[in-house]
Design an enzyme around this catalytic site. Structure first.
Site, mmCIF file in Angstrom:
data_model
loop_
_atom_site.group_PDB
_atom_site.id
_atom_site.type_symbol
_atom_site.label_atom_id
_atom_site.label_comp_id
_atom_site.label_asym_id
_atom_site.label_seq_id
_atom_site.Cartn_x
_atom_site.Cartn_y
_atom_site.Cartn_z
ATOM 1 N N ARG A 112 -28.165 42.072 61.719
ATOM 2 C CA ARG A 112 -28.025 42.417 62.841
ATOM 3 C C ARG A 112 -27.726 40.968 63.544
ATOM 4 O O ARG A 112 -28.025 39.813 62.919
ATOM 5 C CB ARG A 112 -29.274 42.709 63.688
ATOM 6 C CG ARG A 112 -29.804 44.102 63.307
ATOM 7 C CD ARG A 112 -31.125 44.421 64.353
ATOM 8 N NE ARG A 112 -31.456 45.828 64.021
ATOM 9 C CZ ARG A 112 -32.405 46.457 64.742
ATOM 10 N NH1 ARG A 112 -33.229 45.791 65.562
ATOM 11 N NH2 ARG A 112 -32.871 47.602 64.526
ATOM 12 N N ARG A 141 -19.350 36.579 66.149
ATOM 13 C CA ARG A 141 -18.921 37.745 65.255
ATOM 14 C C ARG A 141 -18.522 37.588 64.109
ATOM 15 O O ARG A 141 -18.921 38.345 63.066
ATOM 16 C CB ARG A 141 -17.765 38.568 66.075
ATOM 17 C CG ARG A 141 -17.907 40.052 65.733
ATOM 18 C CD ARG A 141 -16.981 40.835 66.765
ATOM 19 N NE ARG A 141 -16.864 42.299 66.269
ATOM 20 C CZ ARG A 141 -15.893 42.955 66.331
ATOM 21 N NH1 ARG A 141 -14.553 42.292 66.729
ATOM 22 N NH2 ARG A 141 -15.567 44.131 66.157
ATOM 23 N N ASN A 179 -22.293 48.086 61.095
ATOM 24 C CA ASN A 179 -21.339 47.438 61.851
ATOM 25 C C ASN A 179 -21.009 46.024 61.489
ATOM 26 O O ASN A 179 -21.983 45.275 60.999
ATOM 27 C CB ASN A 179 -21.879 47.286 63.430
ATOM 28 C CG ASN A 179 -21.467 48.871 64.398
ATOM 29 O OD1 ASN A 179 -20.346 49.402 64.171
ATOM 30 N ND2 ASN A 179 -22.396 49.289 64.866
ATOM 31 N N ASP A 198 -17.722 57.632 69.397
ATOM 32 C CA ASP A 198 -17.098 57.286 70.829
ATOM 33 C C ASP A 198 -16.421 58.355 71.039
ATOM 34 O O ASP A 198 -16.692 58.622 72.525
ATOM 35 C CB ASP A 198 -15.884 56.257 70.445
ATOM 36 C CG ASP A 198 -16.583 54.975 69.641
ATOM 37 O OD1 ASP A 198 -16.649 53.898 70.167
ATOM 38 O OD2 ASP A 198 -16.862 55.157 68.660
ATOM 39 N N ARG A 243 -19.048 60.690 72.734
ATOM 40 C CA ARG A 243 -19.646 59.973 74.111
ATOM 41 C C ARG A 243 -18.556 60.352 75.155
ATOM 42 O O ARG A 243 -18.917 60.720 76.348
ATOM 43 C CB ARG A 243 -19.841 58.505 73.767
ATOM 44 C CG ARG A 243 -21.173 58.156 73.178
ATOM 45 C CD ARG A 243 -21.177 56.553 72.936
ATOM 46 N NE ARG A 243 -22.430 56.296 72.323
ATOM 47 C CZ ARG A 243 -22.584 55.132 71.426
ATOM 48 N NH1 ARG A 243 -21.482 54.329 71.085
ATOM 49 N NH2 ARG A 243 -23.653 54.950 71.193
ATOM 50 N N HIS A 269 -13.734 50.998 66.825
ATOM 51 C CA HIS A 269 -15.252 51.507 66.939
ATOM 52 C C HIS A 269 -15.761 50.258 67.922
ATOM 53 O O HIS A 269 -16.536 49.156 67.320
ATOM 54 C CB HIS A 269 -15.929 51.909 65.986
ATOM 55 C CG HIS A 269 -17.720 52.043 66.438
ATOM 56 N ND1 HIS A 269 -17.897 53.056 67.384
ATOM 57 C CD2 HIS A 269 -18.838 51.290 66.046
ATOM 58 C CE1 HIS A 269 -19.235 52.913 67.524
ATOM 59 N NE2 HIS A 269 -19.695 52.061 66.734
ATOM 60 N N THR A 305 -29.544 51.800 68.816
ATOM 61 C CA THR A 305 -29.161 53.213 68.986
ATOM 62 C C THR A 305 -29.554 53.876 67.584
ATOM 63 O O THR A 305 -29.481 53.233 66.651
ATOM 64 C CB THR A 305 -27.602 53.286 69.253
ATOM 65 O OG1 THR A 305 -26.890 52.459 68.260
ATOM 66 C CG2 THR A 305 -27.240 52.529 70.626
#
Length: 358
Positions: free
Chosen positions: A125, A132, A164, A192, A195, A219, A274
């Protein structure tokens, strides 16, 4: 003094002399209950699915897959042995309510052997203040240990990357695996798009399954909503409302896409992570793969030489999924501004990806 002898009844004497009766007394309850018919060893699983990583996302994927009855065996893999065993036991105790007869777990990837589909949710995480690129590099280092072991134990599998940043890590998985690119899939914009369709349906008062729209590209923040393709029952919304998705739109439909981009951040802010929606999204793709449905999903795939993109990057485009992985991609008819946004999305990923060290 006369010795006392116990005289056994003739029928008990006969029982003891009979070897069949002696064997029956030694038999286990299972042996007494069941007569074996097949003489061969138990067969291997035909539809085995492995989930790597038993965090919130991994377990949401696992339960969503189990509730769809997609596997005859599920394997869980993680380095946290106590949590891993606890999650396995918790699922096993619900076996009465499932149709997957075998749920196993292990730190060693041998437990995943023979999988048709491997879902990878493991990864680091982002830490406070961490760039990034640094996060991606840490996940690359984690993938160096995960991907080769997956392929070693399940050389014929399809790998579905969920970790991710998913587009870059799908590229990394492809590079590390040595597998053909059609068997490496990123979960990409499947969520995505879901949603987007939910929010579209909320505005129109129509169920999301009847609202058709695609979010493609990264994404993440640079994802691209295809306003030109939005429709309900074949009725193109941009033809009804030409300003849709633009800055001149009085109804501000552009906010729908902004809400899609912001939704993960909002959920994380509220509950810490999430899990459920991505778990259901993964199960949706797993069903298409395991049942060979040839359905179209917006998933992350190699896009070099498509839509004017020149670099080796993985982005989401509508792809046909089946039991071979990605069989085809759909040639979307994008407007010039949509294609320009897609190219910008590719450039954003390439700027990070080009500096990675394998």
């Amino acid at each position: 003094m006369a010795q006392m002898f116990e005289v056994m009844p003739p029928e008990e004497l006969a029982e003891n002399d009979n070897p069949l009766h002696a064997a029956a007394k030694m038999a286990t309850l299972k042996e007494k209950l069941i007569t074996q018919t097949a003489t061969s060893q138990p067969g291997h699983s035909n539809n085995k699915i492995t989930v790597v990583g038993v965090g919130a996302v991994g377990m949401a994927c696992a339960i969503s897959i189990l509730l769809k009855d997609l596997a005859d065996e599920m394997a869980l893999v993680d380095v946290m042995e106590d949590k891993l065993k606890g999650e396995m036991m918790d699922l096993q105790h619900g076996s009465l309510f499932l149709h997957t007869h075998k749920i196993v777990s292990g730190k060693d990837y041998s437990v995943s052997a023979g999988s048709k589909l491997v879902v990878v949710t493991a990864g680091a995480r982002q830490q406070e203040g961490e760039s990034r690129l640094n996060l991606v590099q840490r996940n690359v280092n984690i993938f160096k240990h995960i991907i080769p072991d997956i392929v070693k134990n399940s050389p014929g599998c399809i790998i579905l990357v969920v970790s991710n940043p998913v587009d870059i890590l799908t590229y990394v998985a492809w590079k590390l695996s040595g597998l053909p690119m059609h068997r490496i899939i990123g979960s990409g914009c499947n969520l995505d798009s879901a949603r987007f369709r939910y929010l579209m349906g909320e505005r129109l008062g129509i169920h999301s399954s009847s609202c058709h729209a695609w979010v493609i590209g990264e994404h993440g923040d640079s994802s691209v909503p295809v306003w030109s393709g939005m429709n309900v029952a074949g009725v193109n919304l941009k033809e009804l409302h030409p300003a849709i998705g633009t800055d001149h739109d009085k109804e501000n439909w552009k906010k729908v896409h902004k809400d899609v981009v912001d939704s993960a951040y909002e959920v994380i802010k509220l509950k810490g992570y999430t899990s459920w929606a991505i778990g259901m999204s993964v199960a949706d793709m797993a069903e298409t793969i395991m049942k060979n449905l040839n359905k179209v999903h917006p998933v992350s795939t190699m896009v070099k030489d498509l839509h004017g993109i020149k670099n080796e990057v993985f982005l989401s485009l509508p792809c046909v999924l089946n039991n071979r992985g990605i069989s085809n991609s759909v040639k979307m008819l994008l407007k010039p501004d949509e294609e320009a946004q897609l190219q910008k999305s590719a450039a954003t990923l390439w700027d990070i990806q080009k500096d990675l060290k394998f």
